[in-house]
Design an enzyme around this catalytic site. Structure first.
Site, PDB file in Angstrom:
ATOM      1  N   CYS A   2     -49.709  34.644  -3.799  1.00 46.05           N
ATOM      2  CA  CYS A   2     -48.301  34.756  -4.154  1.00 46.05           C
ATOM      3  C   CYS A   2     -48.142  35.824  -5.240  1.00 46.05           C
ATOM      4  O   CYS A   2     -49.024  36.016  -6.071  1.00 46.05           O
ATOM      5  CB  CYS A   2     -47.683  33.460  -4.675  1.00 46.05           C
ATOM      6  N   ARG A  27     -50.493  40.156  -1.822  1.00 45.39           N
ATOM      7  CA  ARG A  27     -50.800  38.826  -2.356  1.00 45.39           C
ATOM      8  C   ARG A  27     -50.315  37.696  -1.443  1.00 45.39           C
ATOM      9  O   ARG A  27     -50.609  36.523  -1.694  1.00 45.39           O
ATOM     10  CB  ARG A  27     -50.160  38.652  -3.740  1.00 45.39           C
ATOM     11  N   TRP A  77     -47.784  33.071  -0.309  1.00 47.19           N
ATOM     12  CA  TRP A  77     -48.905  32.650   0.533  1.00 47.19           C
ATOM     13  C   TRP A  77     -48.921  31.128   0.405  1.00 47.19           C
ATOM     14  O   TRP A  77     -49.229  30.591  -0.655  1.00 47.19           O
ATOM     15  CB  TRP A  77     -50.222  33.251   0.051  1.00 47.19           C
ATOM     16  N   ASN A 103     -46.550  31.258  -9.071  1.00 44.41           N
ATOM     17  CA  ASN A 103     -47.827  31.543  -8.419  1.00 44.41           C
ATOM     18  C   ASN A 103     -48.856  30.595  -9.011  1.00 44.41           C
ATOM     19  O   ASN A 103     -48.986  30.539 -10.238  1.00 44.41           O
ATOM     20  CB  ASN A 103     -48.228  33.011  -8.677  1.00 44.41           C
ATOM     21  N   GLY A 104     -49.560  29.854  -8.154  1.00 44.31           N
ATOM     22  CA  GLY A 104     -50.558  28.905  -8.667  1.00 44.31           C
ATOM     23  C   GLY A 104     -50.397  27.580  -7.951  1.00 44.31           C
ATOM     24  O   GLY A 104     -49.672  27.484  -6.958  1.00 44.31           O
ATOM     25  N   GLU A 487     -71.182  40.347   7.202  1.00 46.81           N
ATOM     26  CA  GLU A 487     -69.958  41.088   6.883  1.00 46.81           C
ATOM     27  C   GLU A 487     -69.272  41.604   8.162  1.00 46.81           C
ATOM     28  O   GLU A 487     -68.051  41.540   8.284  1.00 46.81           O
ATOM     29  CB  GLU A 487     -70.299  42.238   5.920  1.00 46.81           C
ATOM     30  N   LYS A 491     -65.513  40.626   9.285  1.00 49.06           N
ATOM     31  CA  LYS A 491     -64.460  41.615   9.564  1.00 49.06           C
ATOM     32  C   LYS A 491     -63.813  41.331  10.905  1.00 49.06           C
ATOM     33  O   LYS A 491     -62.596  41.364  11.030  1.00 49.06           O
ATOM     34  CB  LYS A 491     -65.028  43.048   9.586  1.00 49.06           C
ATOM     35  N   GLU A 494     -61.668  38.108  10.763  1.00 46.19           N
ATOM     36  CA  GLU A 494     -60.487  38.277   9.918  1.00 46.19           C
ATOM     37  C   GLU A 494     -59.334  38.973  10.619  1.00 46.19           C
ATOM     38  O   GLU A 494     -58.190  38.569  10.487  1.00 46.19           O
ATOM     39  CB  GLU A 494     -60.891  39.166   8.735  1.00 46.19           C
ATOM     40  N   HIS A 510     -83.919  29.166  16.815  1.00 51.79           N
ATOM     41  CA  HIS A 510     -83.902  27.807  16.256  1.00 51.79           C
ATOM     42  C   HIS A 510     -82.604  27.071  16.595  1.00 51.79           C
ATOM     43  O   HIS A 510     -82.282  26.070  15.956  1.00 51.79           O
ATOM     44  CB  HIS A 510     -84.117  27.854  14.744  1.00 51.79           C
ATOM     45  N   LYS A 609     -54.736  39.084   0.082  1.00 49.30           N
ATOM     46  CA  LYS A 609     -55.817  39.908  -0.458  1.00 49.30           C
ATOM     47  C   LYS A 609     -56.406  39.312  -1.728  1.00 49.30           C
ATOM     48  O   LYS A 609     -57.588  39.434  -1.984  1.00 49.30           O
ATOM     49  CB  LYS A 609     -55.288  41.318  -0.737  1.00 49.30           C
TER      50      LYS A 609
HETATM   51  O1  M6R Z   1     -61.180  40.080  -4.730  1.00 51.18           O
HETATM   52  P1  M6R Z   1     -62.479  39.438  -4.301  1.00 51.18           P
HETATM   53  O2  M6R Z   1     -63.523  40.425  -3.950  1.00 51.18           O
HETATM   54  O3  M6R Z   1     -62.962  38.416  -5.293  1.00 51.18           O
HETATM   55  O4  M6R Z   1     -62.103  38.647  -2.988  1.00 51.18           O
HETATM   56  C1  M6R Z   1     -63.050  37.843  -2.343  1.00 51.18           C
HETATM   57  C2  M6R Z   1     -62.645  37.540  -0.931  1.00 51.18           C
HETATM   58  O5  M6R Z   1     -61.426  36.843  -0.911  1.00 51.18           O
HETATM   59  C3  M6R Z   1     -62.485  38.815  -0.105  1.00 51.18           C
HETATM   60  O6  M6R Z   1     -63.662  39.575  -0.129  1.00 51.18           O
HETATM   61  C4  M6R Z   1     -62.145  38.485   1.361  1.00 51.18           C
HETATM   62  O7  M6R Z   1     -63.213  37.827   1.958  1.00 51.18           O
HETATM   63  C5  M6R Z   1     -61.765  39.757   2.094  1.00 51.18           C
HETATM   64  N1  M6R Z   1     -60.473  39.601   2.687  1.00 51.18           N
HETATM   65  C6  M6R Z   1     -62.705  40.122   3.164  1.00 51.18           C
HETATM   66  O8  M6R Z   1     -62.285  41.234   3.887  1.00 51.18           O
END
Ligand code: M6R
Length: 614
Positions: A2, A27, A77, A103-104, A487, A491, A494, A510, A609
């Site tokens: 947020c 956010r 959010w 926010n929170g 990773e 990606k 996501e 396994h 983000k």
């Molecule tokens: O700002 P940060 O690097 O602490 O954020 C951590 C994760 O929320 C962030 O890396 C998230 O997994 C990304 N959206 C991945 O693309």
């Protein structure tokens, strides 16, 4: 998550609220809303979905109204309650005397809601936030002034908040408060502002005050006062931000993600710029404030991070252990914070976070610090809460990353780990001078090698065409590329919502191998080095189960052609540096698959983000 903004004394109030919310869209983007004080009443406008929907709701006459006194805005959010219009902020109190943006998370909202309901307050939304609005209205009845009422209300809240508050009967003042969620006060000429993050304010002022936990700001058009939760007035002077306004532009790319992928060569050059002067000089990490004595005695490191940053940390573990022999533990921040905090004597803690605001990582590094550990933060935001609380820092200089899927910040984090691992090896004398020089020479060549991958994307696009309808994807690798497999899978998940999992290649047999058949693509990362042959034989095992095989490799030979249906080649490099290169095709593959599927690549569903809730 947020984003909140607020303003008082600004003639172009609505343009400010909308433009600054746009800068905070990273956010959250479930819904958006504003509340403005017209001198007599508070008017509220909210819309489900992206900010664009709110903009379309407001007519031009209202947008250009110069007589509005103050306003607050929110981009959401969702945590409590569905992302609909009723749950969108701002929220108002029962008699509409107070409007707030938040926010929170308020952890004791259920108890408070029960108490307030018993007193006759009626709730409209499912949010935790609404209790704050009613609570404030309840407190005003008993208190003789507004800031006393706010302090009384805040003392009843458990949890995290950044708040913007306006009162119907007090149009000349905007209030703000913070606890465990970022909030900045922007100081203008005849107007003052609040925002969750700096980019929202840069077009309006560069003079800012970072509010700290349990501080309240009482803000008028041309003055402000900051107090603590007990009402003591604090002397806080604005600092001048060194940055220019952030231009958010795709620069001709279809999505920010694609632009940010293409920025990676320059990001790496930028990361090396002030740290690696010549290959024979020691590295300069001027924000690392570890004494020579601490470094010499250093015998254990723990790294804490989330998501993509956690994957960078896993590469970091491999590097530091390989270059220095120091054992490194890596843990997801969300797990770290609910265990006993164990800090060994000669150890340090590294927090990795692009945003520097991730709640889990912030809590984790606070715990480590409270238990006596030196905390070093690797972050893309040297002005963030994490950076401010750390003892040392490695700024990663990736620039503003807009796309929710982290790409260039991840590469920059990897670079920070290369530099840190070599730096530690230099100080602790664990590698020969010649080898360190070779490593540095190789580092310098990486940007050019990434450019080669970026200029030859045909194979990656072919794979995306072939596999964009796949339901499950498997990524395998070993050693230093295992975190890259994780990773790559993250990606894809996501931004395309395809189920993708990364495995250490040796783990397939396994259990996961049971899933394999002709419907499942297996992407293997295999570069010459310690584990090449092993990954190749694990790939053969997968091929034998009819999986569709994709290789990301720097090799091109008949053996590979016999096993793999698609071979994506990358330039050769020392195995330890390969993650910087192997990552790029995986980012592109995820991007092109999501593009074929027509997904909202820069703002994937359910994500934000900056994850500022635990
Ligand atoms: O700002 P940060 O690097 O602490 O954020 C951590 C994760 O929320 C962030 O890396 C998230 O997994 C990304 N959206 C991945 O693309």
């Amino acid at each position: 998550m947020c984003g909140i903004v607020g303003c008082i004394g600004q003639q172009n109030l609505i343009p400010f609220l909308l433009e600054s919310l746009e800068k905070l869209e990273y956010r959250g983007y479930d819904s958006a809303g504003i509340a403005v004080h017209n001198g007599d009443n508070i008017e509220i406008y909210k819309a489900q979905g992206k900010l664009e929907n709110l903009k379309n709701l407001l007519n031009d006459t209202f947008k250009n109204d110069k007589n509005l006194k103050s306003g607050i805005g929110h981009i959401r959010w969702a945590t409590h309650g569905a992302p609909n219009q009723i749950n969108a902020h701002p929220h108002s109190s029962f008699e509409e005397k107070v409007s707030i943006v938040h926010n929170g998370i308020i952890e004791n909202y259920k108890e408070l809601k029960k108490e307030l309901t018993e007193k006759g307050f009626e709730f409209k939304s499912q949010t935790d936030t609404e209790v704050i609005a009613h609570l404030l209205e309840d407190c005003i009845k008993d208190e003789n002034n507004y800031s006393n009422a706010i302090r009384t209300a805040l003392k009843k809240l458990d949890g995290a908040y950044a708040l913007g508050i306006i009162f119907k009967d007090n149009p000349e003042i905007l209030y703000a408060a913070r606890k465990c969620a970022p909030l900045i006060l922007g100081v203008g000429e005849d107007s003052n502002f609040i925002a969750s993050d700096v980019p929202a304010l840069l077009d309006y002022t560069k003079r800012v005050i970072y509010l700290e936990d349990n501080q309240i700001a009482v803000i008028k058009g041309s003055s402000y006062q900051i107090m603590d939760i007990d009402g003591n007035i604090l002397d806080k002077k604005p600092e001048i931000l060194p940055w220019e306004p952030v231009t958010i532009s795709k620069m001709g790319y279809k999505h920010f993600m694609l632009k940010e992928i293409h920025e990676q060569p320059d990001v790496i050059r930028q990361t090396l710029f002030d740290k690696l002067h010549t290959v024979s000089d020691p590295l300069v990490l001027k924000e690392v404030k570890l004494t020579k004595e601490t470094l010499e005695q250093l015998d254990r490191i723990q790294i804490i991070a989330c998501g993509t940053s956690l994957h960078a940390a896993l590469v970091g573990k491999y590097l530091i252990e390989e270059f220095t022999g120091i054992p490194v533990d890596v843990e997801a921040s969300s797990e770290y914070i609910y265990k006993r905090t164990v800090i060994s004597k000669n150890s340090i803690t590294i927090g990795v976070s692009q945003s520097g605001e991730t709640a889990d990582t912030l809590t984790a590094i606070r715990q480590a610090k409270d238990n006596g550990s030196h905390v070093l933060v690797i972050t893309n935001r040297p002005d963030s809460t994490m950076a401010r609380q750390a003892d040392s820092m490695i700024p990663v200089n990736a620039g503003f990353e807009v796309s929710v899927a982290a790409t260039k910040s991840y590469s920059a984090q990897l670079m920070a780990f290369y530099l840190l691992a070599i730096y530690l090896a230099e100080v602790k004398n664990t590698l020969s001078e010649e080898y360190i020089e070779d490593l540095k020479k190789e580092l310098i060549q990486l940007p050019q090698k990434i450019e080669m991958i970026l200029s030859n994307k045909d194979k990656i696009q072919d794979c995306a065409v072939k596999f964009h309808n796949t339901k499950n994807f498997i990524y395998i690798a070993r050693g230093i590329n295992y975190p890259v497999a994780l990773e790559g899978a993250l990606k894809l998940k996501e931004i395309s919502y395809i189920n993708a999992t990364g495995y250490p290649a040796g783990e397939l047999k396994h259990g996961p191998i049971a899933m394999l058949d002709e419907t499942i693509p297996v992407l293997a990362i295999l570069v010459p080095g310690k584990v090449y042959e092993k990954v190749l034989s694990n790939s053969e095992e997968s091929k034998a189960r009819n999986a569709n095989m994709i290789a990301v490799t720097s090799e091109d030979n008949e053996h590979l052609e016999a096993v793999f249906d698609y071979i994506i080649t990358i330039p050769r490099t020392n195995e330890v540096f390969s993650p910087i290169l192997t990552t790029i095709p995986l980012q592109l593959l995820a991007y092109y698959i999501a593009e074929f599927l027509g997904k909202d690549i820069d703002q994937p569903r359910n994500l934000a983000k900056s994850v500022t809730v635990e």
